[in-house]
Structures are given as C-alpha cells and as structure tokens.
Scaffold this active site. Structure first.
Site, PDB file in Angstrom:
ATOM      1  N   LYS A  18      83.284 -11.127  23.466  1.00  0.00           N
ATOM      2  CA  LYS A  18      83.199 -11.328  24.921  1.00  0.00           C
ATOM      3  C   LYS A  18      83.468  -9.988  25.620  1.00  0.00           C
ATOM      4  CE  LYS A  18      84.292 -14.799  28.441  1.00  0.00           C
ATOM      5  NZ  LYS A  18      82.916 -15.301  28.574  1.00  0.00           N
ATOM      6  N   ARG A  45      86.879  11.566  28.867  1.00  0.00           N
ATOM      7  CA  ARG A  45      85.594  10.958  28.548  1.00  0.00           C
ATOM      8  C   ARG A  45      85.002  11.546  27.272  1.00  0.00           C
ATOM      9  NH1 ARG A  45      80.297  10.256  28.607  1.00  0.00           N
ATOM     10  NH2 ARG A  45      79.429   8.435  29.694  1.00  0.00           N
ATOM     11  N   ARG A  87      90.333 -16.774  21.433  1.00  0.00           N
ATOM     12  CA  ARG A  87      89.084 -15.996  21.455  1.00  0.00           C
ATOM     13  C   ARG A  87      89.333 -14.590  21.975  1.00  0.00           C
ATOM     14  NH1 ARG A  87      83.933 -18.222  24.725  1.00  0.00           N
ATOM     15  NH2 ARG A  87      85.281 -17.643  26.474  1.00  0.00           N
ATOM     16  N   GLU A 101      71.177 -18.345  24.170  1.00  0.00           N
ATOM     17  CA  GLU A 101      72.118 -19.038  25.060  1.00  0.00           C
ATOM     18  C   GLU A 101      71.772 -18.685  26.493  1.00  0.00           C
ATOM     19  OE1 GLU A 101      76.076 -17.622  24.218  1.00  0.00           O
ATOM     20  OE2 GLU A 101      75.346 -15.587  23.859  1.00  0.00           O
ATOM     21  N   TYR A 106      87.025  -9.514  27.862  1.00  0.00           N
ATOM     22  CA  TYR A 106      87.613 -10.327  28.917  1.00  0.00           C
ATOM     23  C   TYR A 106      87.618 -11.792  28.512  1.00  0.00           C
ATOM     24  CZ  TYR A 106      83.071 -12.150  30.558  1.00  0.00           C
ATOM     25  OH  TYR A 106      81.864 -12.795  30.652  1.00  0.00           O
TER      26      TYR A 106
END
Length: 291
Positions: free
Chosen positions: A152, A105, A57, A184, A38
C-alpha cells in the site's frame, strides 16, 4: 473545508498539532520519491472498523520496503483513539502515512533513518453514502501501476490519473485491466455475482492490494455459506453478471449498475450486495467496541 477553516488536529512524529500548522521537511523521502506506505481505517459510530487487520497490513507494507515499524500495534491503536478523541471524530477516516524519513536526495537510502509519521482524520459517514442506493458507474482503463501492487504505497500517481480519467468519463470508479483481466479498482476491490449466484473476486497476488474490507466481506459470505471463488474476471463477464460491486475502507461496499456505458444486471443494487453490505455494518456494530 478550506485551509483557513480547517481545525483538525494531526499527529506528526510523536506530537499532536493543528493540521493547518503541520509540516514535514522538504528532504523527506516521501515527498521526494513517494518512498513510504499508508493505511486508512473507517470510523463508524465511534468504532474502528477492521482496525487490527489494517495495522497488520501496515506492518507488512513497511516490512516489504524495509522501513522499521515505529510502533507496536497497541501503540498505533492508542494514538488512533487519542487522535479521534481530540478531533471529536465519530464517523470518518483515520489516515496513517509512514515514509522512510529525511535524507539528502539520492535514490539509494542510508541505513538508520527515523521514519516520518503523519496521521490525520477525515469527517464523513462512510455508511451513509448516497451511491449505495443509486449504484455506481464504472469504466475500464489500463492498469498502469508498478508490479508490487500488494504494497500500500504512497506512490499513487497511476491511481490519480486513472481516477481523474474515470471522473472525466462520467464514472465513479475505474476497474483497471491488465492482460485481458480486471486487476482491481483504482481504489477498491472488484467483485461480480454470476447469474448462477457465485460471488467472484480476483485471487491475491502482487498484482492487487490485499483489501481488508475485501477480506471481511469474503468472511461474511463464507459464514452465510454463499458460493465464493477467487479467480480472474474479464470485462465481458461483468456485462453478463447479475450483480457487481466494489469494496474499500473509505466506501465499505458500492454496487455497480453501469459498466463501460452498459447496464449491469437489473440496473440497480442487487440482493447479494444488499445482504453483504447490511451484514457488514451489523457485524461492525455488534463486534467492535466504541473507542
């Protein structure tokens, strides 16, 4: 805003639709496995802050997990602007979520899946957060995340648990610690300013997300000829620093006034933070056109 009152428009797989009516299949791998990435871009007075860097990014994150980018940067930009206009978004955030798509799945994934794309806005004035004036409380917690924090990913369970623990401790954010050093924040990049005036943040690696706001703040600091270094930071160094702050797209930058229950610096937002924050907003307003 309750679900019944939510009049936002979302973008789902090529179509604009009321967010309250938007849906994805149960077999979407983003839902089943967190198999996706995301991005989030702040909108400040109808200006998309650092948007090119966010889309760059996004492209990198997709490549790192082998999901084809469904759109070029110019098409992403067009959709973002259209979504903002449809929602009357002048200040807030635009989220982009891209998953690998829908399949039965199974941990292994078939080739050729069509990625699932979801975009939605949030309304807030990120530039007017009251915590900018008062400063934030931060606590340290163990870094429980996986080894590819530079991606991300939508798999955010570790951050959810860390954020919740920070809230229960009366803090605004957690700075995560691994091998004795701060990696972070749970959703931010950590900075300190030493008593000698040196700005310090951790060097990029697979252990941290390459923060877009981090990059812009560093660029501003370099332009002002401030002393800035990239290296590891220990929790003890935060307590001896003159200032500390963190950055993210959804907060821009936030000063830290308390760390693990102890005062940081003078206990109020410091001059280095204030200068960088003010200059960031001035830069966005001067260099980014309205959509």
């Amino acid at each position: 805003m309750t679900h019944a009152q939510d009049n936002r428009i979302a973008f789902v797989n090529g179509e604009f639709t009321p967010l309250s009516a938007a849906s994805i299949p149960v077999m979407d791998r983003g839902f089943l496995f967190g198999d996706g990435v995301y991005e989030v871009t702040a909108v400040i007075e109808r200006r998309f802050a650092d948007d090119d860097a966010h889309l760059t990014r996004l492209d990198r994150s997709l490549r790192e997990i082998d999901i084809p980018n469904p759109y070029s940067a110019s098409v992403w930009t067009e959709i973002e602007r259209d979504l903002a206009r449809r929602n009357g978004l002048e200040n807030g955030l635009i989220y982009i979520q891209v998953t690998r798509g829908v399949a039965e799945r199974n941990f292994q994934y078939p080739t050729g899946l069509a990625p699932t794309i979801v975009m939605f806005p949030q309304f807030k004035r990120v530039q007017d957060n009251p915590i900018i004036e008062t400063g934030a409380k931060v606590v340290t917690l163990p870094d429980q995340r996986w080894s590819r924090c530079d991606i991300k990913s939508t798999s955010l369970l570790a951050q959810v648990l860390t954020k919740q623990a920070a809230q229960q401790a009366g803090a605004n954010e957690a700075w995560m610690v691994r091998d004795g050093s701060i990696t972070e924040g749970a959703s931010s990049t950590a900075f300190i300013v030493t008593k000698e005036g040196q700005i310090v943040t951790r060097r990029l690696s697979s252990a941290v997300l390459p923060g877009v706001t981090r990059r812009t703040i560093m660029k501003i600091a370099h332009g002002m000829r401030l002393d800035l270094v990239e290296r590891n930071i220990t929790p003890d160094e935060v307590l001896t620093a003159s200032e500390a702050f963190y950055t993210s797209a959804s907060t821009i930058a936030v000063p830290v006034v308390a760390f693990d229950g102890q005062t940081v610096g003078e206990g109020h937002p410091g001059p280095v933070f204030q200068t960088l924050y003010k200059t960031y907003l001035e830069t966005i307003m001067a260099q980014t056109p309205e959509y």
